[in-house]
Design a protein around this motif. Structure first.
Motif, short mmCIF file in Angstrom:
data_model
loop_
_atom_site.label_atom_id
_atom_site.label_comp_id
_atom_site.label_asym_id
_atom_site.label_seq_id
_atom_site.Cartn_x
_atom_site.Cartn_y
_atom_site.Cartn_z
N GLN A 100 0.83 -1.20 0.00
CA GLN A 100 0.00 0.00 0.00
C GLN A 100 0.87 1.26 0.00
O GLN A 100 2.07 1.22 0.30
N ASP A 101 0.26 2.37 -0.35
CA ASP A 101 0.91 3.67 -0.38
C ASP A 101 1.46 4.01 1.01
O ASP A 101 0.74 3.98 2.01
N ARG A 102 2.76 4.35 1.08
CA ARG A 102 3.40 4.62 2.37
C ARG A 102 2.80 5.84 3.07
O ARG A 102 2.87 5.94 4.29
N ARG A 103 2.23 6.74 2.30
CA ARG A 103 1.75 7.99 2.88
C ARG A 103 0.58 7.80 3.83
O ARG A 103 0.25 8.69 4.60
N GLN A 107 -2.18 4.59 8.97
CA GLN A 107 -3.61 4.52 9.24
C GLN A 107 -4.18 3.10 9.05
O GLN A 107 -5.39 2.90 9.12
N ASP A 108 -3.30 2.14 8.77
CA ASP A 108 -3.72 0.76 8.55
C ASP A 108 -4.78 0.67 7.45
O ASP A 108 -5.89 0.17 7.66
N PRO A 109 -4.45 1.13 6.24
CA PRO A 109 -5.45 1.17 5.16
C PRO A 109 -5.85 -0.23 4.70
O PRO A 109 -5.17 -1.22 5.00
N MET A 110 -6.94 -0.29 3.97
CA MET A 110 -7.39 -1.56 3.40
C MET A 110 -6.28 -2.19 2.57
O MET A 110 -5.53 -1.50 1.89
N LEU A 111 -6.20 -3.52 2.66
CA LEU A 111 -5.28 -4.34 1.87
C LEU A 111 -3.84 -4.32 2.38
O LEU A 111 -3.02 -5.10 1.92
N SER A 112 -3.53 -3.39 3.29
CA SER A 112 -2.15 -3.34 3.77
C SER A 112 -1.89 -4.48 4.76
O SER A 112 -2.82 -5.15 5.22
#
Length: 549
Positions: A100-103, A107-112
């Motif tokens: 996932q995008d490091r930025r 925030q623990d984004p989806m799919l990460s």
């Protein structure tokens, strides 16, 4: 050069002509770059298990490190079985996984997820790139490590935004590495020990086939007049199956291996990973007092599970060649031993052949007849990709393949490998017919690979041995005296009812499918694959046993 351009440039320089993958959002920079590039070709699979299996078969047949593209944590998790198989079978492979995008990772984004943590147990190495400037160096390291003995899969996690950075990165040149030389003094001592043996034996491990050292091992065995066994559940042809000295495969139980090797006073164990037993039996695999010479490319293998008199590491073909040179003409009894062993092995093979031919008949087929029908129908120079747990053992007993890389298996044991591996094998070596022999349970785990075979019109013949059960589990209970076997009832081991319709499964994915009505029909259908111009699925109904039905 931008990071994504560097990735493709390094892949090309490392000999990558195909990237196997199933894309997601984190792979969009890669997919966009491939759309505007003449190469490498992107080979699409419907499931990551099939994708990694295709790359496994491709790397083995091409003898080059393959490249895989996986999608975030879920894609890596789906591909773990294939990575475990590749690590066990020592298949060189680089897996580039999109993170996932490091930025917004904080925030623990989806799919990460922790891609490195997920993959670490199934790979030689797993690392996540943190800076775009590091990507080329990390990729070079990954390709070098994947190919270095013991070969295996290496995962590189690459955040999506890193590939999109508009900065200039340097691409380090590839560094060719030569293998170590042969230790002449150790080889001389090893040759002296083997030459003095009255009952020498050779165990051919999969390292022999991977190193292209079959011819050299044959020369050693003939100089000694020694019986030769394949390692348990060998992944390839490490000694010619039709050679008079060939005694078959060691069964994967320590007690059986120990009993077999106990007939001999000295052993050469070449390129073999520690015997790897399957079912537990008490005691070691090697009998006390057996004098062992072990040669391997991996120093960690020497004396790993048993003591050796002489251990030699380095280039396997060179070591065996030096050993053969030292032994030539040194063992006067070699010819007499070879003639006696040839007669013994010929009688055993004739008995096996007669029993299999005597079992021919209409479907459902006797498993011995089904295995023999496949072996008898194989076109000249065919490659067999085998993932049929119980019928596969019977097939090994009747195959007589002499050419290296004519037989492909995975000792990893992760089910669902066979369909994808067969597709990758044929893509890498399109001149040789490929026949995949699959158990019905195994095939269900990798069914999506049929779609890739149809999409790319890969002429592989898939033979599904359909017995409607997990027979290996029932056999294991039977052998161990399980109470369920005594009652004739087994829990969770039957695939019918309802029966699996393999012709319908083939048609679902666009693959022509037929059902063999007899052993003779199966033999003739396999023989016809030499003229195939597309994939074919042959359902071979096998007689079930121990179901209580």
């Amino acid at each position: 050069m931008r990071p994504i351009e560097a990735l493709l440039e390094i892949a090309r320089d490392e000999g990558v002509t195909r990237v196997f993958g199933n894309p997601g959002t984190t792979e969009l920079p890669l997919m966009d770059a491939l759309a505007g590039a003449p190469d490498p070709e992107y080979v699409l699979g419907l499931h990551e298990g099939s994708v990694v299996s295709m790359a496994d078969g491709y790397a083995r047949a091409s003898r080059r490190t393959s490249m895989v593209s996986l999608h975030v944590a879920a894609g890596v998790a789906n591909g773990l079985i294939g990575m475990l198989n590749a690590r066990r079978s020592r298949t060189p492979m680089v897996i580039v996984a999109g993170q996932q995008d490091r930025r917004h990772l904080v925030q623990d984004p989806m799919l990460s997820g922790d891609l490195v943590g997920l993959a670490s147990a199934a790979t030689k190495s797993a690392v996540e790139v943190q800076h775009a400037s590091d990507l080329p160096l990390v990729l070079r390291r990954a390709f070098a490590l994947a190919a270095r003995p013991p070969a295996g899969p290496v995962l590189v996690s690459v955040p999506m935004d890193l590939l999109e950075e508009d900065i200039d990165v340097a691409v380090p040149a590839r560094s060719p590495v030569s293998g170590p030389g042969v230790a002449a003094d150790v080889v001389a001592d090893a040759a002296a020990l083997l030459a003095a043996a009255e009952r020498p034996v050779v165990v051919a491990g999969d390292g022999v086939g991977r190193a292209g050292a079959v011819r050299e091992l044959v020369a050693v065995a003939e100089s000694l007049g020694a019986a030769v066994y394949h390692q348990p559940m060998n992944d390839g042809v490490d000694f010619p199956g039709g050679h008079p000295l060939y005694a078959g495969m060691l069964l994967p139980r320590n007690a059986v291996i120990r009993e077999t090797l106990g007939r001999y006073d000295a052993a050469l164990i070449a390129g073999c990973h520690a015997f790897m037993p399957h079912h537990y039996t008490p005691g070691p695999a090697v009998p006390d007092g057996l004098a062992i010479v072990q040669v391997d490319e991996d120093p960690a293998e020497i004396g790993r599970n048993f003591p050796v008199r002489h251990g030699v590491t380095g280039d396997l073909a060179g070591t065996l060649r030096a050993l053969a040179d030292r032994l030539e003409g040194r063992v006067p009894s070699a010819r007499a031993r070879a003639e006696w062993l040839g007669a013994v092995h010929a009688r055993a093979r004739a008995e096996t052949e007669a029993a299999a031919r005597g079992a021919y008949g209409p479907s459902p087929l006797d498993p011995r007849a089904a295995a023999h029908a496949v072996a008898a129908g194989l076109p000249e120079d065919a490659v067999v990709v085998e993932e049929a747990i119980t019928t596969g053992l019977l097939l090994r007993a009747v195959l007589r393949q002499d050419r290296p890389r004519s037989y492909v298996h995975t000792v990893g044991g992760g089910l669902g490998w066979g369909i994808g591996a067969a597709v990758g094998t044929r893509l890498a070596d399109p001149e040789r017919p490929v026949v995949a022999v699959l158990g019905d349970g195994c095939a269900m785990f990798g069914l999506q690979g049929l779609w890739s075979a149809a999409r790319y019109e890969v002429p592989v013949t898939f033979v599904v041995m359909n017995n409607g059960e997990y027979r290996t589990l029932k056999d294991t209970l039977d052998e161990g005296g399980g109470t369920s076997a005594q009652r004739g009832r087994y829990v969770g081991m039957d695939l019918a009812p309802p029966p699996l319709d393999w012709r319908a499964a083939g048609r679902l994915f666009g693959v022509e499918a037929v059902r063999a009505g007899s052993a003779a029909e199966l033999r003739d259908a396999v023989a016809a694959v030499k003229d195939a111009d597309g994939p074919l699925l042959i359902e071979a109904p096998i007689a079930a046993r121990g179901t209580g039905r």
